[in-house]
Design a protein around this motif. Structure first.
Motif, PDB file in Angstrom:
ATOM      1  N   GLY A 141       1.351   1.203  -4.495  1.00 20.00           N
ATOM      2  CA  GLY A 141       0.911   1.975  -3.535  1.00 20.00           C
ATOM      3  C   GLY A 141      -0.302   1.663  -3.064  1.00 20.00           C
ATOM      4  N   ASN A 142      -1.353   1.810  -4.126  1.00 26.02           N
ATOM      5  CA  ASN A 142      -2.646   2.012  -3.644  1.00 26.02           C
ATOM      6  C   ASN A 142      -3.478   0.557  -3.722  1.00 26.02           C
ATOM      7  OD1 ASN A 142      -2.189   4.698  -3.380  1.00 26.02           O
ATOM      8  ND2 ASN A 142      -2.953   5.191  -5.411  1.00 26.02           N
ATOM      9  N   VAL A 143      -2.613  -0.346  -4.377  1.00 27.87           N
ATOM     10  CA  VAL A 143      -3.598  -1.361  -4.393  1.00 27.87           C
ATOM     11  C   VAL A 143      -2.808  -2.820  -3.959  1.00 27.87           C
ATOM     12  CG1 VAL A 143      -4.750  -3.406  -6.197  1.00 27.87           C
ATOM     13  CG2 VAL A 143      -4.735  -0.900  -6.694  1.00 27.87           C
ATOM     14  N   PRO A 146      -1.777  -2.279  -0.033  1.00 25.88           N
ATOM     15  CA  PRO A 146      -2.988  -2.561   0.821  1.00 25.88           C
ATOM     16  C   PRO A 146      -3.726  -3.623   0.918  1.00 25.88           C
ATOM     17  CG  PRO A 146      -2.866  -0.216  -0.375  1.00 25.88           C
ATOM     18  CD  PRO A 146      -1.643  -1.010  -0.848  1.00 25.88           C
ATOM     19  N   VAL A 147      -3.952  -4.320  -0.227  1.00 26.97           N
ATOM     20  CA  VAL A 147      -4.665  -5.744  -0.525  1.00 26.97           C
ATOM     21  C   VAL A 147      -3.949  -6.541   0.476  1.00 26.97           C
ATOM     22  CG1 VAL A 147      -5.093  -7.513  -1.936  1.00 26.97           C
ATOM     23  CG2 VAL A 147      -5.696  -5.170  -2.381  1.00 26.97           C
ATOM     24  N   ILE A 148      -2.500  -6.680   0.419  1.00 24.51           N
ATOM     25  CA  ILE A 148      -1.652  -7.443   1.317  1.00 24.51           C
ATOM     26  C   ILE A 148      -1.852  -7.251   2.653  1.00 24.51           C
ATOM     27  CG2 ILE A 148       0.677  -8.323   1.837  1.00 24.51           C
ATOM     28  CD1 ILE A 148       1.540  -7.749  -1.137  1.00 24.51           C
ATOM     29  N   CYS A 149      -1.848  -5.959   2.872  1.00 27.23           N
ATOM     30  CA  CYS A 149      -2.010  -5.606   4.442  1.00 27.23           C
ATOM     31  C   CYS A 149      -3.428  -6.041   5.101  1.00 27.23           C
ATOM     32  CB  CYS A 149      -1.759  -4.201   4.701  1.00 27.23           C
ATOM     33  SG  CYS A 149      -0.156  -3.546   4.527  1.00 27.23           S
ATOM     34  N   GLY A 202      -1.450   0.415   4.957  1.00 28.16           N
ATOM     35  CA  GLY A 202      -1.046  -0.271   3.726  1.00 28.16           C
ATOM     36  C   GLY A 202      -0.981   1.008   2.506  1.00 28.16           C
ATOM     37  N   ILE A 203      -1.870   2.123   2.561  1.00 28.32           N
ATOM     38  CA  ILE A 203      -1.858   3.027   1.724  1.00 28.32           C
ATOM     39  C   ILE A 203      -0.785   3.861   1.890  1.00 28.32           C
ATOM     40  CG2 ILE A 203      -2.874   5.148   1.053  1.00 28.32           C
ATOM     41  CD1 ILE A 203      -5.438   3.559   1.002  1.00 28.32           C
TER      42      ILE A 203
END
Length: 275
Positions: A141-143, A146-149, A202-203
């Protein structure tokens, strides 16, 4: 009310107070006999998270061609170490340690592994399942999401960068330094806005996805709320925004060097988490 009735009420009240006190003391005595919950050692969890990030940092440095030989490391000035070295205009072609999407995932994994191990050792075992659920929340959820987004939006921006920047208003015939700086700032707004929107989306999306997975796996309703610390792994996005203003600068690389420290936060959150 007669005197005998008053005496009976007082006697019952004293007996009830004594019984409550005895039960409370007896409960505490049972705790001291081995049933007391193991206290959480937050310092131990923090150190284990730092150790996990440290191991991954060393692996990244090695993969990028930096020596891990102690003789080589300690023969250099600390400012020339892989994790501390920042861009210098005096040495524009000097090799710098890169921390991007893949490296962030590696550091986050090390942090999570260290935090989970620390939570298993430095906290009561009955909280371990809650730490496993938090691991899913932190890594997915937090890594990862969001990194992909952010990565997807970054690629999209690079593809249409010229078209986007052509729509940005500029001060015509800007010759003064303040006007030039202002023009550069205006050009950063589209990228910064897209990055911020992708990060928030993302988050939020990652949090909902990880809650859903935890519910399916553990058959328990999960409604983990988003915390301020959930944004800690994404300090590098600030570095990216700064880099857009000046391709490589001491400021942008200095921000990047703080990423491993911020990525200790997910591991700490995992190791200290309790339902």
């Amino acid at each position: 009310m007669t005197v005998n009735q008053i005496l009976n009420i007082n006697t019952e009240s004293k007996y009830n107070n004594f019984n409550t006190s005895f039960t409370s003391k007896r409960g505490r005595q049972n705790d001291y006999n081995g049933k007391k919950e193991q206290p959480l050692n937050k310092t131990g969890v923090l150190l284990s998270s730092v150790a996990g990030v440290g191991v991954m940092s060393a692996a990244i440095a090695k993969k990028q061609g930096f020596s891990l030989n102690p003789k080589v490391i300690f023969s250099q000035s600390p400012k020339d170490w892989a994790m501390l070295k920042i861009f210098s205009k005096k040495q524009p072609n000097a090799k710098l340690m890169e921390i991007e999407g893949p490296q962030i995932l590696m550091l986050a994994t090390g942090s999570a592994a260290g935090g989970l191990a620390g939570g298993a050792v430095f906290d009561d075992k009955k909280h371990f399942k809650s730490k496993l659920r938090e691991t899913v929340n932190q890594l997915l959820g937090n890594v990862l999401v969001p990194v992909i987004c952010v990565g997807g939006v970054s690629l999209l921006y690079k593809k249409y960068q010229k078209q986007i920047l052509s729509k940005v208003p500029q001060i015509a015939n800007a010759t003064a330094k303040p006007a030039k700086i202002f023009n550069k700032f205006l050009k950063v707004i589209p990228s910064a806005s897209m990055t911020a929107a992708a990060l928030v989306a993302g988050i939020i999306g990652g949090n909902k996805l990880s809650n859903f997975i935890n519910e399916k796996v553990y058959h328990k309703h999960v409604d983990r709320k988003i915390k301020k610390t959930d944004f800690a792994p994404h300090v590098d996005d600030l570095s990216m925004a700064v880099t857009l203003m000046a391709k490589k600068s001491p400021l942008s690389t200095a921000i990047t060097r703080t990423v491993p420290a911020f990525l200790c936060v997910p591991g700490y959150q995992i190791g200290t988490h309790r339902d």
